[in-house]
Design a protein around this motif. Structure first.
Motif, short mmCIF file in Angstrom:
data_model
loop_
_atom_site.label_atom_id
_atom_site.label_comp_id
_atom_site.label_asym_id
_atom_site.label_seq_id
_atom_site.Cartn_x
_atom_site.Cartn_y
_atom_site.Cartn_z
N VAL A 290 0.83 -1.26 0.22
CA VAL A 290 0.10 -0.11 0.23
C VAL A 290 0.92 1.04 0.27
CG1 VAL A 290 -1.81 1.27 1.22
CG2 VAL A 290 -1.75 -1.05 1.43
N GLU A 291 0.78 2.76 -1.06
CA GLU A 291 1.24 3.31 -0.96
C GLU A 291 0.48 4.66 -0.51
OE1 GLU A 291 3.05 4.89 -4.50
OE2 GLU A 291 2.91 2.20 -5.51
N PRO A 292 1.22 5.61 -0.44
CA PRO A 292 -0.22 6.80 0.31
C PRO A 292 -0.93 6.73 -1.00
CG PRO A 292 2.05 7.54 0.65
CD PRO A 292 1.76 5.97 -0.27
N MET A 293 -1.82 6.97 -0.41
CA MET A 293 -3.67 7.47 -1.24
C MET A 293 -4.23 8.25 -1.38
SD MET A 293 -3.32 4.11 -2.60
CE MET A 293 -5.20 3.83 -3.40
N ILE A 294 -5.23 8.74 -2.64
CA ILE A 294 -5.61 9.44 -1.69
C ILE A 294 -6.73 9.48 -3.56
CG2 ILE A 294 -3.99 10.67 -4.56
CD1 ILE A 294 -4.64 13.60 -3.17
N THR A 295 -7.68 10.16 -3.59
CA THR A 295 -9.31 10.31 -4.09
C THR A 295 -8.88 11.13 -5.25
OG1 THR A 295 -10.62 11.43 -2.96
CG2 THR A 295 -10.68 9.21 -2.72
N TYR A 296 -9.43 10.82 -6.54
CA TYR A 296 -9.42 12.13 -7.68
C TYR A 296 -11.20 11.96 -8.15
CZ TYR A 296 -10.07 7.51 -9.94
OH TYR A 296 -10.07 6.37 -10.41
N GLY A 297 -12.46 11.47 -7.45
CA GLY A 297 -12.88 11.18 -8.22
C GLY A 297 -14.30 12.09 -6.97
N THR A 298 -15.40 11.50 -7.13
CA THR A 298 -16.37 12.18 -6.56
C THR A 298 -17.76 10.66 -5.73
OG1 THR A 298 -18.75 11.68 -7.98
CG2 THR A 298 -17.52 13.22 -7.89
N ASN A 299 -16.56 9.24 -5.68
CA ASN A 299 -17.22 9.10 -4.46
C ASN A 299 -15.91 7.84 -3.98
OD1 ASN A 299 -15.65 5.90 -5.94
ND2 ASN A 299 -18.14 6.45 -7.08
N PRO A 300 -15.09 7.45 -2.41
CA PRO A 300 -14.55 7.48 -1.93
C PRO A 300 -13.57 6.20 -3.23
CG PRO A 300 -16.05 7.48 -0.67
CD PRO A 300 -16.58 7.84 -1.45
N TYR A 319 -18.90 8.18 -14.05
CA TYR A 319 -17.18 8.59 -14.96
C TYR A 319 -17.00 9.81 -15.02
CZ TYR A 319 -11.96 7.41 -14.25
OH TYR A 319 -10.42 7.51 -13.95
N ALA A 320 -17.36 10.05 -17.19
CA ALA A 320 -16.76 11.07 -16.92
C ALA A 320 -17.69 12.01 -16.10
CB ALA A 320 -17.37 11.13 -18.60
N ARG A 321 -18.66 12.37 -15.28
CA ARG A 321 -18.88 13.29 -15.54
C ARG A 321 -18.36 13.31 -14.04
NH1 ARG A 321 -21.44 17.67 -13.71
NH2 ARG A 321 -22.23 17.66 -11.88
N TYR A 325 -16.76 17.17 -13.23
CA TYR A 325 -17.06 17.75 -11.83
C TYR A 325 -15.67 18.21 -10.84
CZ TYR A 325 -18.55 19.32 -6.72
OH TYR A 325 -18.80 19.67 -6.20
N MET A 326 -15.09 17.37 -10.98
CA MET A 326 -13.23 17.74 -10.39
C MET A 326 -12.70 18.16 -11.15
SD MET A 326 -13.26 16.49 -7.46
CE MET A 326 -11.98 16.18 -7.01
N GLY A 327 -12.94 18.37 -12.78
CA GLY A 327 -12.19 19.43 -13.15
C GLY A 327 -10.69 18.48 -13.90
N PHE A 432 -18.20 13.47 -2.01
CA PHE A 432 -19.27 13.54 -3.04
C PHE A 432 -19.58 14.68 -3.44
CE2 PHE A 432 -21.60 9.97 0.08
CZ PHE A 432 -20.56 9.08 -0.37
N GLU A 433 -20.12 14.71 -4.57
CA GLU A 433 -20.18 16.29 -4.92
C GLU A 433 -21.32 16.99 -4.46
OE1 GLU A 433 -22.44 16.79 -9.17
OE2 GLU A 433 -21.59 15.64 -9.78
N GLY A 434 -20.10 17.98 -3.79
CA GLY A 434 -21.17 19.22 -2.94
C GLY A 434 -21.16 19.56 -1.25
#
Ligand code: SF4
Length: 467
Positions: A290-300, A319-321, A325-327, A432-434
């Protein structure tokens, strides 16, 4: 005798009426954690029907979600800025007075996030059934309790009857072996687990986290792991209690004392899955990978190593949406993305050990120009300890805001919000969004990653700060 899992042992101890094909089980609830956001409607129903709270002694009430974290608003000098928050706080005070409940109120030095003060006070104990009108009640499973979130209507049922209707979930064993490498934490591990099994991977199951990695983990780490079980869709997350659990609980004000303590520990030692107990599913992970992790989307579940890139999923419209949202675009590196806000807090990562890690990274450094960093302790007790240990000074000298305890930016309903379009590197549990404010872009990660990223002003692998 049939070999049983930890979950089955706790479940069976609490069944008042077994489930049938047509009806769920009636389950006895040992501890009901209550807060200002999901309780007003439940109290209104009790009032309308002339009902009392069945067991005030098994009901722990506090306020955390909508409480301000600005000192002047908490302790005087300024009114509570958000009218909706002030109203919820006043209403809870009224409800507790009327229904004879002890309230850990706004200025109480025992106050904090409900999932932090339950364990901190010793109210959270192995073998208990624990519910709360908040999804992250799974946190308490770290003690070998069966703990899960309930809805507002169910809050009313539990207040009135101390029981709950429940279907028995299936069991999922998550076996983690090996050692986490330096710079990798329990948060990274649970994000890696969610990345592996997906946000629906635990649906309909109670997870038991097992194996040498979990056994070697502190209670703080186990709480972080169990806290995010709900983000994998699970009903609950549990860890078998052991000496680490008992050492944590010994002497806490609401834990058993004297002979009761010895009797309780003798009983708790039996709360582990029997050899050969069957789980409905098992998943295995190597902690060393396991490495340091980060989310990039709108669910974990949209999560990758900090050293990785945004994956491509051609033809997946959801996923595209999320990326829109995340730019973000497929193929982009995750590290080096500029962040405007850093939040260290929430019931996932606002314990003393989380603040210690963040303070060590920040000590003697300044956060990058243009970055706003909020550090919000999980409880007033943690706040005091962090001040005594010098962590608070490290945060303030680095340019961060040091706040009173509460949920703060985890959910953006108390005045602490992230502006639209800004990236917030957050140690909380939901992206999540918002969630952190309209248009806010949340990147979930560990306290070490958060602090390192605050210093650089960009998503940063915390291992760069190890030496
Ligand atoms: S910190 Fe966030 S997840 Fe935890 S109790 Fe508060 S709002 Fe819920």
């Amino acid at each position: 005798m049939t070999a049983k899992t930890l979950f089955e042992k706790v479940w069976e101890r609490h069944v008042v009426v077994p489930e049938t094909v047509e009806t769920p089980a009636v389950l006895y609830i040992d501890l009901h954690l209550t807060h200002e956001v999901t309780s007003p409607q439940a109290f209104s129903v009790l009032r309308a029907r002339g009902l009392k709270v069945r067991r005030p002694d098994r009901t722990l009430v506090t306020m955390d979600h909508s409480t301000p974290t600005d000192t002047a608003q908490v302790f005087g000098g300024a009114p509570i800025a958000l009218a909706s928050a002030a109203q919820q706080i006043r209403q809870l005070e009224t409800n507790c007075r009327e229904f004879g409940l002890e309230l850990i109120g706004l200025r109480d030095d025992r106050r904090g996030i409900v999932h932090i003060i339950g364990p901190e006070s010793g109210a959270t104990q192995p073998g208990k059934t624990i519910v709360c009108g908040d999804s992250h009640t799974s946190t308490h499973g770290a003690f070998g309790a069966l703990a899960f979130g309930i809805g507002t209507t169910e809050v009313g049922y539990v207040l009135a009857t101390q029981c709950l209707l429940q279907r028995k979930p299936k069991t999922l064993a998550i076996e983690v072996g090996g050692s986490l490498v330096a710079g990798v934490s329990a948060k990274d591990l649970v994000l890696a687990i969610i990345g592996r099994i997906g946000v629906n991977g635990g649906t309909g199951h109670a997870i038991e986290y097992r194996g040498s990695t979990i056994e070697a983990m502190s209670m703080d780490g186990r709480m972080t792991v169990c806290n995010m079980s709900i983000e994998a869709g699970a009903r609950a997350g549990m860890v078998a209690p052991d000496d680490t659990t008992f050492d944590y609980l010994r002497g806490r004000p609401r834990a058993p004392q004297g002979d009761d303590w010895e009797r309780a520990v003798a009983d708790w030692r039996g709360l582990r899955s029997d050899p050969g107990a069957a789980f409905d599913r098992t998943v295995s992970l190597d902690a060393a990978a396991v490495e340091p992790m980060i989310t990039y989307g709108t669910n974990p579940g949209m999560v990758a190593p900090v050293s990785g890139r945004v994956p491509d999923r051609p033809g997946d419209a959801v996923y595209a949406r999320a990326l829109e949202y995340m730019g973000l675009a497929p193929g982009e590196p995750l590290s080096d993305r500029p962040v405007q806000v850093v939040f260290v807090g929430s019931c996932t990562n606002a314990r003393l050990s989380d603040l210690e890690v963040a303070a060590k990274v920040l000590a003697g450094r300044r956060i990058a120009p243009g970055v706003r960093m909020l550090v919000v302790p999980g409880s007033q007790q943690i706040k005091r300890q962090a001040e005594e240990l010098g962590y608070a000074r490290a945060f303030i000298e680095a340019g961060a805001e040091w706040r009173e305890s509460g949920c703060s930016m985890c959910l953006g309903m108390n005045g602490d919000t992230v502006p639209a379009g800004h990236y917030c590197l957050s140690t909380s549990n939901r992206n999540f969004e918002g969630r952190q404010g309209a248009g806010a872009r949340t990147l979930l990660a560990s306290p070490a990653t958060a602090a390192a990223s605050a210093v650089r002003g960009r998503v940063t692998d915390p291992r760069e700060f190890l030496n």
